[in-house]
Design an enzyme around this catalytic site. Structure first.
Site, PDB file in Angstrom:
ATOM      1  N   ASP A 103       0.864  -1.177   0.000  1.00 32.97           N
ATOM      2  CA  ASP A 103       0.000   0.000   0.000  1.00 32.97           C
ATOM      3  C   ASP A 103       0.898   1.224   0.000  1.00 32.97           C
ATOM      4  O   ASP A 103       1.643   1.450   0.952  1.00 32.97           O
ATOM      5  CB  ASP A 103      -0.877  -0.041   1.261  1.00 32.97           C
ATOM      6  CG  ASP A 103      -1.993   0.985   1.197  1.00 32.97           C
ATOM      7  OD1 ASP A 103      -1.883   1.929   0.399  1.00 32.97           O
ATOM      8  OD2 ASP A 103      -2.965   0.841   1.960  1.00 32.97           O
ATOM      9  N   GLU A 195      -2.361   0.079  -4.566  1.00 32.66           N
ATOM     10  CA  GLU A 195      -2.395  -1.123  -3.735  1.00 32.66           C
ATOM     11  C   GLU A 195      -2.287  -2.364  -4.589  1.00 32.66           C
ATOM     12  O   GLU A 195      -2.805  -2.404  -5.701  1.00 32.66           O
ATOM     13  CB  GLU A 195      -3.727  -1.211  -2.977  1.00 32.66           C
ATOM     14  CG  GLU A 195      -3.830  -0.337  -1.756  1.00 32.66           C
ATOM     15  CD  GLU A 195      -5.166  -0.560  -1.046  1.00 32.66           C
ATOM     16  OE1 GLU A 195      -5.544  -1.729  -0.876  1.00 32.66           O
ATOM     17  OE2 GLU A 195      -5.806   0.439  -0.723  1.00 32.66           O
ATOM     18  N   CYS A 606     -47.989  17.499 -30.795  1.00 30.82           N
ATOM     19  CA  CYS A 606     -47.828  16.185 -31.412  1.00 30.82           C
ATOM     20  C   CYS A 606     -48.851  15.212 -30.850  1.00 30.82           C
ATOM     21  O   CYS A 606     -48.969  15.058 -29.640  1.00 30.82           O
ATOM     22  CB  CYS A 606     -46.426  15.647 -31.170  1.00 30.82           C
ATOM     23  SG  CYS A 606     -46.211  13.949 -31.729  1.00 30.82           S
ATOM     24  N   CYS A 609     -46.949  12.244 -28.799  1.00 28.60           N
ATOM     25  CA  CYS A 609     -46.267  12.399 -27.532  1.00 28.60           C
ATOM     26  C   CYS A 609     -46.594  13.700 -26.821  1.00 28.60           C
ATOM     27  O   CYS A 609     -46.131  13.944 -25.712  1.00 28.60           O
ATOM     28  CB  CYS A 609     -44.752  12.307 -27.717  1.00 28.60           C
ATOM     29  SG  CYS A 609     -44.079  13.703 -28.625  1.00 28.60           S
ATOM     30  N   HIS A 624     -39.224  15.757 -36.136  1.00 31.64           N
ATOM     31  CA  HIS A 624     -39.976  15.129 -35.068  1.00 31.64           C
ATOM     32  C   HIS A 624     -40.714  13.909 -35.575  1.00 31.64           C
ATOM     33  O   HIS A 624     -40.763  12.871 -34.928  1.00 31.64           O
ATOM     34  CB  HIS A 624     -40.963  16.139 -34.487  1.00 31.64           C
ATOM     35  CG  HIS A 624     -41.663  15.636 -33.273  1.00 31.64           C
ATOM     36  ND1 HIS A 624     -41.081  15.629 -32.031  1.00 31.64           N
ATOM     37  CD2 HIS A 624     -42.892  15.094 -33.112  1.00 31.64           C
ATOM     38  CE1 HIS A 624     -41.929  15.119 -31.153  1.00 31.64           C
ATOM     39  NE2 HIS A 624     -43.043  14.791 -31.783  1.00 31.64           N
ATOM     40  N   HIS A 628     -40.340   9.860 -34.594  1.00 33.71           N
ATOM     41  CA  HIS A 628     -41.323   8.857 -34.224  1.00 33.71           C
ATOM     42  C   HIS A 628     -41.222   7.631 -35.100  1.00 33.71           C
ATOM     43  O   HIS A 628     -41.401   6.511 -34.635  1.00 33.71           O
ATOM     44  CB  HIS A 628     -42.731   9.452 -34.309  1.00 33.71           C
ATOM     45  CG  HIS A 628     -43.105  10.235 -33.097  1.00 33.71           C
ATOM     46  ND1 HIS A 628     -43.313   9.652 -31.881  1.00 33.71           N
ATOM     47  CD2 HIS A 628     -43.281  11.565 -32.903  1.00 33.71           C
ATOM     48  CE1 HIS A 628     -43.623  10.588 -30.985  1.00 33.71           C
ATOM     49  NE2 HIS A 628     -43.604  11.768 -31.579  1.00 33.71           N
TER      50      HIS A 628
END
Length: 690
Positions: A103, A195, A606, A609, A624, A628
């Site tokens: 260590d 370590e 829309c 959505c 857009h 979709h």
DNA sequence: CTGCTCTGC
DNA sequence: GGTAGCAGAGCAG
């Protein structure tokens, strides 16, 4: 609140605030404790700590109650069980190996001092005002510790010098040390940059010298090579070696002979907290419920442990009581997950959040590319402004690694959480392509071959190492001198390895839910209700576009504070329903027919959505709609789309995805237009906030 | 098997 | 003013 009677005089609230870094040996323990408390008190972080502590207390309470309920018959049953397991565990004891745990002393700080000698002798910490990675010994006297925020450290030690972290440097020195380790055990296990576990059994035999001598030699060689000091522990297994290396730190060593009596004596009075795998929480539980503070007491309470913990947890605890630990050198293990996360100043600005998400996705993707990884489980991690941590995951059918793919699915996960005020976002990918089940007990030979053939080509070469943080990236550290091909006799295989033995043994404990689970549920509901609107909007946009810019103003600030307060009224806002006249219609539409059609309700919303996009945004609308379409296609290819998430938005198809594969293409469009509409997507902040 | 939490460094 | 980033393991459903 309660407590206190007796008590000499006034209450000392700071005494009950324990953090990981407060238990240290500073010169003035009490003062440190108090400063930490004073600096923390009242903060969101502090409040969260209190919540967590309360939860643990509850857990303890509950377990104690269960323990109390155990009948004599139960206890005798579990006692037999414990005895049996102890016997079994004992039979696995292997005293034939000699393990050395190295260590490095205050590693990062030491390296920094090396490259800037003027720091020598002065209190110094590596890290930032918000977090310290390591402090040198001068600073530790003041109570400065790793994992302590810098501003508290500065309070404790006003002259503290801060040095920013430079992993490249640490990696360089780490590699120097590893070359030394390699000489003693080509299969040594690196546990982190600073370590490592080295099996010195063979060297000891060959040179017929003691472990202590090897340790001395190794340490001085490390010093010669690097100018850095380290501490070492030598013991018959890794768990003990790790404990031992801590005993005479810094720049010291401790040897525990391969003798059962010696081990038992050593372990008996050892505080459980010293054991790797037993941290603050576990310690509290063991102490609070069973009164166990030393390893020896683990065995004495064996029946209770067996009664209240899972098999694996109980086994771990009992093995600790016996001083058992890993002695084998496990076959090469591949990394199981890769992740990236960032903290930022809390915000609930969705556009901003998506931008952060996109950044993380890119960083993660880049990391994955470097290692040639791809995976099919994506986990989103969130930390709210109040420090509550959540994770949400999806498992896909395809393996992904590209930023866009990650982002696409990640945004789906995120959108379901909106609105929300966050201070951290993280992404994790697991379920790797090549992790064909952890290579079941096969010759190392094969493993290595596999490893070479597989993605490793893209592995870093020789020494171009940087790699912040993740030591696992060094999974297959190969010494420059060694050609990767020369691995016939299983050389050149160094694996990072976090645990000396198994750990994590107590997730169970709270059998059926404690109260907080209920709370969590309630919270979920609230979220659910409230997320609809924003989530719907979010869907609309393509992340990239959004993130390009968010003309946010101080509005965000105003509401920044407690998102839940805000969120709730909004979520339950009945107006929402009015605003979405087509909602129920869509719902049917979806369930009945995958071939949804998109149209613009009221000429701006829309139908699929609910995203809002004024008719003047022709291009955006086209986009857009493409979106979709792509989403639908994607749904088919990734079948399971079910994002584990809430059936919450009925308005939106479940696996609605923010595909942006082709986003880039038409990037040319007038950005000009982008800003406004984006903003208006968020009714929340937008002016048209009903 | 999957998703999520827990734990630790 | 302000408290990181990463990873593995256990477990409920």
């Amino acid at each position: 609140m309660e407590e206190s009677e007796s008590a000499s005089d006034k209450p000392r609230p700071w005494q009950s605030y324990h953090t990981v870094y407060t238990n240290a040996k500073a010169v003035d323990q009490e003062k440190v404790q108090k400063v930490v408390y004073e600096m923390s008190k009242g903060s969101k972080y502090f409040e969260n700590e209190e919540r967590k502590e309360a939860f643990i207390r509850q857990k303890i309470e509950h377990m104690r109650a269960r323990a109390d309920k155990l009948s004599a018959a139960d206890l005798s049953h579990y006692q037999k069980d414990a005895d049996k397991r102890i016997l079994e565990l004992e039979s696995t004891r292997d005293l034939s190996r000699i393990w050395l745990h190295v260590d490095m002393d205050a590693f990062y700080a030491a390296v920094e001092t090396l490259s800037n000698p003027s720091l020598k002798g002065k209190p110094m910490a590596v890290g930032s005002m918000s977090m310290i990675s390591t402090a040198n010994y001068e600073a530790r006297k003041f109570g400065v510790r790793a994992a302590m925020p810098g501003f508290i450290a500065r309070k404790l030690c006003p002259d503290l010098i801060f040095v920013p972290t430079d992993f490249k440097k640490y990696t360089y020195y780490s590699d120097l040390t590893r070359k030394v380790f390699w000489d003693y055990d080509p299969n040594f296990m690196a546990a982190s940059l600073d370590e490592a576990y080295v099996d010195i059994t063979k060297v000891c035999e060959e040179r017929s010298i003691t472990g202590a001598e090897i340790a001395e030699e190794l340490r001085s060689r490390v010093y010669e090579e690097t100018g850095l000091t380290c501490s070492a522990g030598v013991a018959p297994n890794r768990l003990l070696a790790k404990v031992c290396s801590d005993i005479n730190k810094p720049n010291g060593q401790f040897v525990l002979p391969n003798d059962r009596m010696a081990v038992m004596t050593f372990i008996s009075s050892l505080p459980i907290r010293k054991i790797g795998g037993i941290g603050k929480v576990t310690e509290n539980i063991l102490k609070g419920v069973f009164g166990v503070s030393t390893c020896e007491e683990m065995l004495q309470k064996g029946s209770f442990l067996c009664a209240l913990f899972s098999h694996s947890s109980a086994d771990f605890f009992l093995s600790v009581g016996l001083g058992l630990g890993g002695t084998d050198t496990p076959e090469v293990r591949f990394r199981k997950s890769i992740s990236s996360e960032r903290t930022f100043s809390a915000t609930e600005d969705a556009a901003l959040l998506y931008q952060k998400l996109a950044n993380i996705a890119e960083m993660l993707s880049a990391d994955m590319q470097k290692e040639g990884l791809s995976g099919r489980t994506l986990t989103l991690k969130l930390k709210t402004a109040s420090f509550e941590v959540r994770t949400r995951a999806v498992t896909l059918q395809k393996y992904i690694s590209l930023s866009d793919d990650i982002l696409k699915h990640a945004s789906n996960l995120l959108k379901a959480e909106l609105p929300i005020s966050l201070r951290l976002i993280g992404l994790r990918v697991s379920h790797f392509n090549e992790d064909k089940g952890g290579v079941p007990g096969d010759p190392k030979q094969k493993t290595l071959t596999t490893f070479l053939i597989s993605g490793d080509a893209s592995r870093r070469t020789g020494d171009d190492q940087r790699f912040l943080g993740s030591d696992l990236s060094d999974l297959h550290f190969i010494s420059e001198k060694e050609t990767a091909i020369s691995l016939d006799d299983n050389e050149t295989c160094h694996h990072e390895f976090g645990d000396p033995f198994e750990r994590k043994h107590l997730s169970d404990i709270d059998d059926k839910n404690c109260i907080s689970s209920i709370n969590a549920c309630e919270m979920e509901k609230i979220d659910e209700l409230s997320s609809n609107k924003t989530a719907a909007m979010v869907n609309t946009a393509d992340v990239k576009e959004w993130t390009t810019k968010s003309p946010k103003r101080d509005l965000s600030r105003v509401s920044e504070d407690d998102s839940s307060v805000q969120r709730e009224p909004e979520g339950s806002n009945p107006d929402r329903l009015n605003k979405e006249p087509s909602t129920s219609g869509n719902e049917e539409f979806f369930s009945s027919n995958q071939m949804e059609m998109l149209f613009w309700v009221d000429d701006y919303k829309c139908s699929l959505c609910g995203a809002e996009l004024p008719s003047s945004f022709v291009e955006e609308r086209q986009e857009h709609s493409d979106f979709h379409l792509a989403e639908r296609i994607q749904k088919e290819e990734s079948g399971t789309g079910s994002s584990s998430l809430i059936p919450r938005l009925r308005i939106v198809p479940k696996d609605y995805s923010g595909s942006q594969n082709r986003r880039k293409k038409h990037k040319s469009s007038p950005k000009q237009g982008m800003h406004l509409p984006i903003d208006s997507f968020f009714t929340k902040k937008g002016s048209r906030q009903l």
